[in-house]
Design an enzyme around this catalytic site. Structure first.
Site, PDB file in Angstrom:
ATOM      1  N   CYS A 189       5.703  54.792 -21.996  1.00 59.05           N
ATOM      2  CA  CYS A 189       5.596  54.465 -20.994  1.00 59.05           C
ATOM      3  C   CYS A 189       6.930  53.951 -20.165  1.00 59.05           C
ATOM      4  O   CYS A 189       7.473  54.372 -19.129  1.00 59.05           O
ATOM      5  CB  CYS A 189       4.540  53.491 -20.789  1.00 59.05           C
ATOM      6  SG  CYS A 189       4.748  51.870 -21.765  1.00 59.05           S
ATOM      7  N   HIS A 198       2.431  47.697 -20.933  1.00 61.89           N
ATOM      8  CA  HIS A 198       2.287  49.096 -20.299  1.00 61.89           C
ATOM      9  C   HIS A 198       3.018  49.119 -18.693  1.00 61.89           C
ATOM     10  O   HIS A 198       2.723  48.237 -18.230  1.00 61.89           O
ATOM     11  CB  HIS A 198       0.844  49.559 -20.344  1.00 61.89           C
ATOM     12  CG  HIS A 198       0.781  51.167 -19.757  1.00 61.89           C
ATOM     13  ND1 HIS A 198       1.086  52.096 -20.792  1.00 61.89           N
ATOM     14  CD2 HIS A 198       0.385  51.679 -18.818  1.00 61.89           C
ATOM     15  CE1 HIS A 198       0.820  53.335 -20.171  1.00 61.89           C
ATOM     16  NE2 HIS A 198       0.548  52.956 -18.821  1.00 61.89           N
ATOM     17  N   HIS A 246       2.140  57.779 -15.076  1.00 58.77           N
ATOM     18  CA  HIS A 246       2.697  56.978 -16.365  1.00 58.77           C
ATOM     19  C   HIS A 246       2.324  58.076 -17.492  1.00 58.77           C
ATOM     20  O   HIS A 246       1.631  59.053 -17.480  1.00 58.77           O
ATOM     21  CB  HIS A 246       1.729  55.735 -16.373  1.00 58.77           C
ATOM     22  CG  HIS A 246       0.337  56.118 -16.822  1.00 58.77           C
ATOM     23  ND1 HIS A 246      -0.743  55.256 -17.830  1.00 58.77           N
ATOM     24  CD2 HIS A 246      -0.703  57.166 -16.340  1.00 58.77           C
ATOM     25  CE1 HIS A 246      -1.675  55.734 -17.862  1.00 58.77           C
ATOM     26  NE2 HIS A 246      -1.817  56.766 -17.032  1.00 58.77           N
TER      27      HIS A 246
END
Length: 374
Positions: free
Chosen positions: A289, A337, A349
């Site tokens: 990520c 994240h 993402h």
């Protein structure tokens, strides 16, 4: 009168009651029935109900989130190890240069010492008496005083170089210790992440193929189809392509990229759609990520740090109602994240292993904050 002799024979034990005929058969039947009932009850008491796909998804998502948190800590430890290694290499080079300087100073000092030893046998008075020219002697004496001053300077230089070498070696030893600590930390976080991913894999393995597909595709959100600059190479979007991609994104999401750099970052993210998630990866063929967001903004000429918990401080904080294209969105309480905002309440993402880079709603995970890179 003779006393009665006690009997040493053991008293007879009563015979066990035995069942015969119909009675025996009835008892045996009852015993077997009781045993069967007991087994069935015991089995019923210990058998755990099989988890539903929804329960498995909840547990798998938790494992993935914990694995990603460990992966981000791994990324941070990797950066520390790389920095320590680079610093150690520089210190070793500096130590080599200072050692060469020390050796040069020592050689010069040795030459002075040898000359002094050769000329040190006669006193100055005798050398003056034996000299054919007093003026020549005085000239030589003056030069000797000058050389003595230079010798003192060389001695001072040797001492200075020696202190420098010792300081650099001490710093190098400390840096080596830091490098070893970072490498040990790397191993801890790597094992933690791999353990969480293995646990998720085991849970998914208990489902049917159809259930597993349903669980794994449950976070597909906006899908992983290409949009914007998906036809361009991940790192090869030119200026006009980036602007056109941002304009198409704005048309879908109702927002405009605040800067050309933001447009280029969004264009890069669209070009990465469909690429696999690999933890620790920074492209160009796979990403995790924070690796994706770092690469997207690097393509726009902005250098972001490597991890989610450092990227959140790389730029100005913005509120959720102020989001615009290119903003970095962070999730979970531990900021483990990150995605890049593309408008219309959606982000691009790299979700997790097995799920490629994709578009997803930002409401999919607990929101922790947003940053707008400079």
């Amino acid at each position: 009168m003779t006393a009665p002799v006690a009997s040493h024979r053991k008293p007879k034990r009563p015979r066990p009651y035995s069942l015969t005929g119909p009675t025996a058969r009835t008892a045996a039947t009852l015993a077997l029935a009781g045993a069967a009932t007991g087994t069935a009850l015991e089995g019923t008491g210990h058998a755990a109900p099989r988890p539903t796909p929804a329960q498995v998804k909840t547990e798998v998502d938790r494992y993935y989130q914990e694995a990603e948190a460990a992966a981000e800590r791994y990324n941070g430890a990797k950066e520390k190890a790389r920095a320590a290694e680079d610093s150690l290499d520089e210190l070793r080079d500096e130590a080599a240069r200072k050692t060469a300087g020390l050796n040069s100073a020592r050689n010069a000092l040795g030459s002075y010492a040898t000359a002094q030893y050769r000329d040190g046998g006669l006193s100055p008075e005798i050398r003056l008496a034996l000299s054919s020219s007093p003026d020549q002697y005085l000239d030589r004496a003056a030069r000797a005083d000058h050389m003595a001053g230079r010798q003192a300077a060389v001695v001072e230089r040797v001492e200075h170089e020696l202190r420098g070498v010792q300081q650099v070696r001490t710093a190098a030893d400390a840096q080596l210790a830091r490098l070893k600590d970072s490498q040990a930390e790397l191993g801890v976080h790597k094992r933690s992440a791999e353990g969480k991913l293995d646990a998720a894999k085991r849970l998914l393995g208990e489902l049917t193929a159809e259930q597993r597909a349903s669980v794994q595709d449950g976070d597909a959100g906006g899908g992983s189809g290409g949009g914007g600059a998906a036809g361009a190479g991940a790192g090869g979007t030119d200026r006009s392509t980036a602007v056109r991609a941002a304009d198409r994104s704005a048309a879908r999401g109702g927002v405009q990229a605040p800067t050309e750099r933001a447009a280029r970052a969004v264009s890069f993210a669209y070009a990465a759609l469909g690429k696999p998630y690999v933890w620790g990866a920074t492209g160009p063929s796979a990403y995790d990520c924070s690796g994706l967001t770092q690469a997207a903004w690097r393509a726009a000429g902005v250098s972001l740090p490597r991890t989610t918990y450092t990227q959140i401080n790389a730029g100005s904080r913005v509120g959720r109602s102020e989001l615009t294209l290119g903003d970095l969105l962070f999730f979970y309480s531990g900021v483990s994240h990150v995605g890049i905002y593309v408008g219309d309440g959606k982000m691009i993402h790299a979700p997790r292993p097995g799920a490629p880079v994709r578009v997803a709603p930002i409401d999919q995970m607990p929101f922790a904050g947003a940053t707008r890179p400079a």
